[in-house]
Motif scaffolding. Structure first.
Motif, PDB file in Angstrom:
ATOM      1  N   LEU A 167      52.759  -1.523  24.657  1.00 42.10           N
ATOM      2  CA  LEU A 167      51.736  -0.548  24.279  1.00 42.10           C
ATOM      3  C   LEU A 167      50.391  -0.866  24.933  1.00 42.10           C
ATOM      4  CD1 LEU A 167      52.509  -0.089  20.473  1.00 42.10           C
ATOM      5  CD2 LEU A 167      53.053   1.456  22.355  1.00 42.10           C
ATOM      6  N   TYR A 168      50.149  -2.123  25.102  1.00 40.78           N
ATOM      7  CA  TYR A 168      48.892  -2.566  25.718  1.00 40.78           C
ATOM      8  C   TYR A 168      48.773  -2.038  27.145  1.00 40.78           C
ATOM      9  CZ  TYR A 168      45.719  -6.051  27.849  1.00 40.78           C
ATOM     10  OH  TYR A 168      44.727  -6.677  28.535  1.00 40.78           O
ATOM     11  N   GLU A 169      49.821  -2.212  27.902  1.00 40.10           N
ATOM     12  CA  GLU A 169      49.758  -1.739  29.281  1.00 40.10           C
ATOM     13  C   GLU A 169      49.704  -0.217  29.338  1.00 40.10           C
ATOM     14  OE1 GLU A 169      52.342  -3.635  32.092  1.00 40.10           O
ATOM     15  OE2 GLU A 169      51.717  -5.647  31.455  1.00 40.10           O
ATOM     16  N   GLN A 170      50.442   0.393  28.414  1.00 37.92           N
ATOM     17  CA  GLN A 170      50.402   1.850  28.328  1.00 37.92           C
ATOM     18  C   GLN A 170      48.978   2.324  28.015  1.00 37.92           C
ATOM     19  OE1 GLN A 170      53.417   3.806  28.402  1.00 37.92           O
ATOM     20  NE2 GLN A 170      51.950   5.471  28.695  1.00 37.92           N
ATOM     21  N   THR A 210      44.011  -1.786  13.771  1.00 36.19           N
ATOM     22  CA  THR A 210      43.222  -1.781  15.007  1.00 36.19           C
ATOM     23  C   THR A 210      41.755  -2.088  14.703  1.00 36.19           C
ATOM     24  OG1 THR A 210      44.723  -0.238  16.073  1.00 36.19           O
ATOM     25  CG2 THR A 210      42.481  -0.360  16.959  1.00 36.19           C
ATOM     26  N   ILE A 211      41.223  -1.408  13.704  1.00 34.72           N
ATOM     27  CA  ILE A 211      39.810  -1.626  13.363  1.00 34.72           C
ATOM     28  C   ILE A 211      39.582  -3.077  12.939  1.00 34.72           C
ATOM     29  CG2 ILE A 211      38.022  -1.068  11.668  1.00 34.72           C
ATOM     30  CD1 ILE A 211      39.062   1.798  11.696  1.00 34.72           C
ATOM     31  N   ALA A 261      43.736  -4.238  20.819  1.00 32.45           N
ATOM     32  CA  ALA A 261      43.624  -3.954  19.381  1.00 32.45           C
ATOM     33  C   ALA A 261      44.453  -2.723  19.014  1.00 32.45           C
ATOM     34  CB  ALA A 261      42.161  -3.735  19.003  1.00 32.45           C
ATOM     35  N   PHE A 262      44.453  -1.746  19.904  1.00 27.16           N
ATOM     36  CA  PHE A 262      45.275  -0.559  19.684  1.00 27.16           C
ATOM     37  C   PHE A 262      46.742  -0.959  19.591  1.00 27.16           C
ATOM     38  CE2 PHE A 262      48.148   2.254  22.030  1.00 27.16           C
ATOM     39  CZ  PHE A 262      48.222   3.307  21.127  1.00 27.16           C
ATOM     40  N   ALA A 263      47.163  -1.809  20.541  1.00 30.96           N
ATOM     41  CA  ALA A 263      48.564  -2.222  20.584  1.00 30.96           C
ATOM     42  C   ALA A 263      48.936  -2.992  19.320  1.00 30.96           C
ATOM     43  CB  ALA A 263      48.820  -3.076  21.819  1.00 30.96           C
ATOM     44  N   ARG A 264      48.018  -3.843  18.872  1.00 33.12           N
ATOM     45  CA  ARG A 264      48.303  -4.592  17.656  1.00 33.12           C
ATOM     46  C   ARG A 264      48.524  -3.660  16.476  1.00 33.12           C
ATOM     47  NH1 ARG A 264      46.597 -10.252  16.572  1.00 33.12           N
ATOM     48  NH2 ARG A 264      48.335 -10.297  18.020  1.00 33.12           N
ATOM     49  N   GLY A 265      47.720  -2.605  16.398  1.00 39.41           N
ATOM     50  CA  GLY A 265      47.851  -1.665  15.288  1.00 39.41           C
ATOM     51  C   GLY A 265      49.129  -0.850  15.384  1.00 39.41           C
ATOM     52  N   ALA A 266      49.458  -0.403  16.595  1.00 44.21           N
ATOM     53  CA  ALA A 266      50.537   0.578  16.744  1.00 44.21           C
ATOM     54  C   ALA A 266      51.914  -0.063  16.878  1.00 44.21           C
ATOM     55  CB  ALA A 266      50.250   1.467  17.953  1.00 44.21           C
ATOM     56  N   ALA A 267      51.963  -1.344  17.177  1.00 41.92           N
ATOM     57  CA  ALA A 267      53.257  -1.974  17.453  1.00 41.92           C
ATOM     58  C   ALA A 267      54.133  -2.049  16.206  1.00 41.92           C
ATOM     59  CB  ALA A 267      53.048  -3.373  18.013  1.00 41.92           C
TER      60      ALA A 267
END
Ligand code: ADP
Ligand code: MG
Length: 606
Positions: free
Chosen positions: A451-454, A528-529, A551-557
């Protein structure tokens, strides 16, 4: 050798000593608020400019400082709160070391104005990096005003090592939240960079005050529970199991109303909570321990952020029992027999549900989505919360060739045929055989990498796939969280979210990335926040695009605790090994452990 040891000059000594107490703007504010609380203020208003480096101003309506005491107040080891060593063991005030004002004065330009009665007449005194002015009369209502300007102006080295203004602002907001949470009978207000960020009128209970800080919706669900032993008493407010989160918003402990850190208490509450939930979900909590002052030593850290307990096991026990009793009661068990909470919490249960079981939803839309997901070989969309079909649905297609849904995605068959047999271990790791050995994949870390790379790609391309929600999700945030959400706004949009201000400290999520399940969105955004708020590994990533993407990836994974089907594990593997850097997660931790056949043979002494 002669004369290599010199007595340091007074101003150097002062600065060294100041460094221990005053690490950053938030530590200045902490001392000033604690002084106001010690002076029994019921009203504390704070103004911050330039993240505290420009101005920290605090006004209280407490007892005030007499004119003749003003010069003493800023002297080191001058305090009105204890008189002798014995008093150290019966401390009921926040302060006692008498070094805060002296330390702050040494590294800033300070002005104190104070009055001890309602006559309107008080006194003022200024101090410029340690140079003190004469005390002069000044008008002031009862209480004290302190202005700190140009913090660290005379300590360039310290200033250089300061974190960004962004993280200082977050630290300031969190500090006020945490101190205000334990002082319901004081009205706090905070004006941050010209914006009213916190305003908590006097509250009739701790519970009401916590709701003011964390949101009324959050407050409504809190369980309150109490447990006492001779000399110690614990009251805890904690979230029920279904509100557990991988990254809880609060895990805060107060000992005799002093905010302190204690790994033992965090462990105790998590342990109690762990009996009612599964996976890595943790509760949010506010824990208040009251203990006889002589049973603790608060003088073990210059900023008083730790205390030493005479009997730490007892503290662990009361915190554990308080949390456990509260949870057990909620679940309808007796405190002692409760073991497992049968229904897994919403956040993991619903994530695990397949949104796209083909045989259940024979609609064009579902067919389209399935085809798109399965044939999409680029990216993260295959994993995430909406995985391709389950083995059941896949088999069904293969078993019944006349089924009209078979044509919808011919390559489902290719996919199924080409699957490697993976195994999921403890709903957390994926074990996959490879040519020369085996791979162990941390499912969450791997998905974060994907997700991070995406996300980084979305940022450069400026586009992402998004789905509109039928009903926006309203999230209550703390002022600090909302501040982060606002500063991350642009990034959230790039990742496929639509998040708007919803008044007060709430935001409304009206669109989410297309791969994500609705029910996972709230926790994803919160995580994420909070990752951005947290001063952990992720936040050390200097480059904003990388930091926000991580942070986005951490939230969405996907989380540990989520069950994966073979197809999903295969998709995860394929996508992971299509990334640029499959072996480490965005936070630098490994995603994959590889064990070669050679090594296996060695282990078996072959
Ligand atoms: P400590 O809090 O450890 O005593 P400080 O340096 O923080 O040391 O403060 C020194 C003294 O100044 C305090 O003991 C108190 O008497 C006085 N003081 C500081 N701030 C206030 C305030 N806001 N209201 C009343 N008195 C204050
Ligand atoms: Mg103090």
């Amino acid at each position: 050798m002669a004369h290599n040891i010199n007595q340091l000059p007074e101003d150097v000594v002062e600065k060294i000593a100041a460094g221990e107490v005053i690490e950053r703007p938030a530590s200045v504010l902490k001392e000033l608020i604690e002084n106001a609380l010690d002076a029994r203020a019921t009203r504390i208003s704070i103004t911050i400019e330039e993240a505290g480096f420009g101005l920290i101003k605090i006004r209280d309506n407490g007892a005030g400082i007499a004119a003749e005491d003003l010069p003493l107040a800023i002297k080191r080891y001058a305090t009105s709160k204890i008189r002798n060593a014995a008093d150290l063991f019966s401390i009921s005030s926040m302060g006692f070391r008498g070094e805060a004002l002296a330390s702050i004065a040494a590294v800033s330009r300070m002005k104190i104005t104070s009055a001890v009665d309602q006559s309107g007449l008080g006194a003022t005194l200024s101090c410029n990096g340690g140079t003190v002015s004469a005390t002069a009369p000044a008008s002031h209502t009862q209480g004290t005003s302190i202005e700190i300007r140009d913090l660290f102006f005379n300590v360039p080295a310290r200033k250089k090592f300061m974190k960004s203004h962004r993280s200082e602002r977050n630290a300031l907001l969190r500090l006020v939240e945490q101190l205000a949470a334990a002082a319901p009978s004081t009205h706090f207000s905070l004006q941050l960079e010209g914006k009213k960020s916190i305003d908590t009128p006097v509250a009739k209970s701790l519970h009401v005050r916590i709701s003011q800080i964390a949101g009324t919706e959050f407050g409504k669900h809190l369980i309150r529970s109490q447990y006492a032993q001779p000399g110690i008493d614990c009251t805890i407010y904690l979230t029920p199991p279904e509100m557990g989160s991988a990254k809880p918003r609060f895990q805060i402990l107060y000992v005799n109303l002093r905010r302190v850190d204690s790994p033992a208490v965090i462990a105790a509450v998590r342990e109690a909570h762990g009996a009612f939930t599964s996976g890595e979900l943790k509760p949010a909590f506010f824990c208040f321990i009251d203990i006889e002052p002589r049973r603790i030593d608060v003088n073990v850290h210059p900023t008083k952020k730790n205390v030493k307990f005479e009997n730490e096991r007892l503290v662990y026990k009361v915190a554990y029992q308080a949390a456990r009793n509260g949870l057990a009661q909620l679940m309808g068990h007796s405190g002692d027999t409760a073991r497992t909470y049968a229904t897994p919490p919403e956040s993991s249960a619903s994530i695990a549900k397949r949104p796209l079981a083909i045989h259940e939803t024979p609609t064009e839309e579902a067919a389209y989505r399935t085809a798109r997901l399965v044939s999409d070989d680029t990216g993260a969309r295959q994993t995430g919360f909406a995985f391709p079909a389950t083995p059941d649905s896949g088999k069904k297609q293969l078993d019944s060739p006349q089924d009209n849904r078979v044509q919808l995605a011919g390559n489902v068959q290719d996919e199924v045929a080409g699957l490697i047999s993976c195994y999921q271990i403890h709903e957390r790791y994926v074990l996959a055989p490879i040519k020369n050995g085996i791979l162990l994949i941390d499912q969450r870390a791997a998905h974060e990498r994907i997700l991070y790379e995406q996300a980084l790609e979305n940022l450069t391309k400026g586009q992402s796939e998004s789905q509109q929600l039928l009903f926006p999700i309203v999230l209550e945030l703390t002022p600090a969280e909302k501040n982060v959400a606002a500063s991350a706004q642009r990034y959230f949009v790039s990742f496929g979210y639509e998040i708007r201000d919803f008044g007060g400290t709430s935001v409304a999520i009206s669109a989410i990335p297309s791969f994500m399940k609705d029910s996972a969105a709230a926790d994803a955004v919160r995580t994420t926040i909070n990752t951005l708020l947290d001063e952990g590994d992720m936040n050390r990533i200097a480059e904003p695009a990388h930091r926000f993407s991580a942070a986005f990836a951490r939230g969405a994974a996907i989380r540990a605790g989520q069950k994966l089907e073979t197809e999903e594990m295969n998709a995860l593997l394929n996508n992971l090994f299509s990334t640029e850097n499959p072996y480490i997660g965005p936070d630098g931790r490994p995603t994959v452990v590889r064990i070669s056949l050679d090594e296996l043979s060695r282990r078996f002494l072959r």
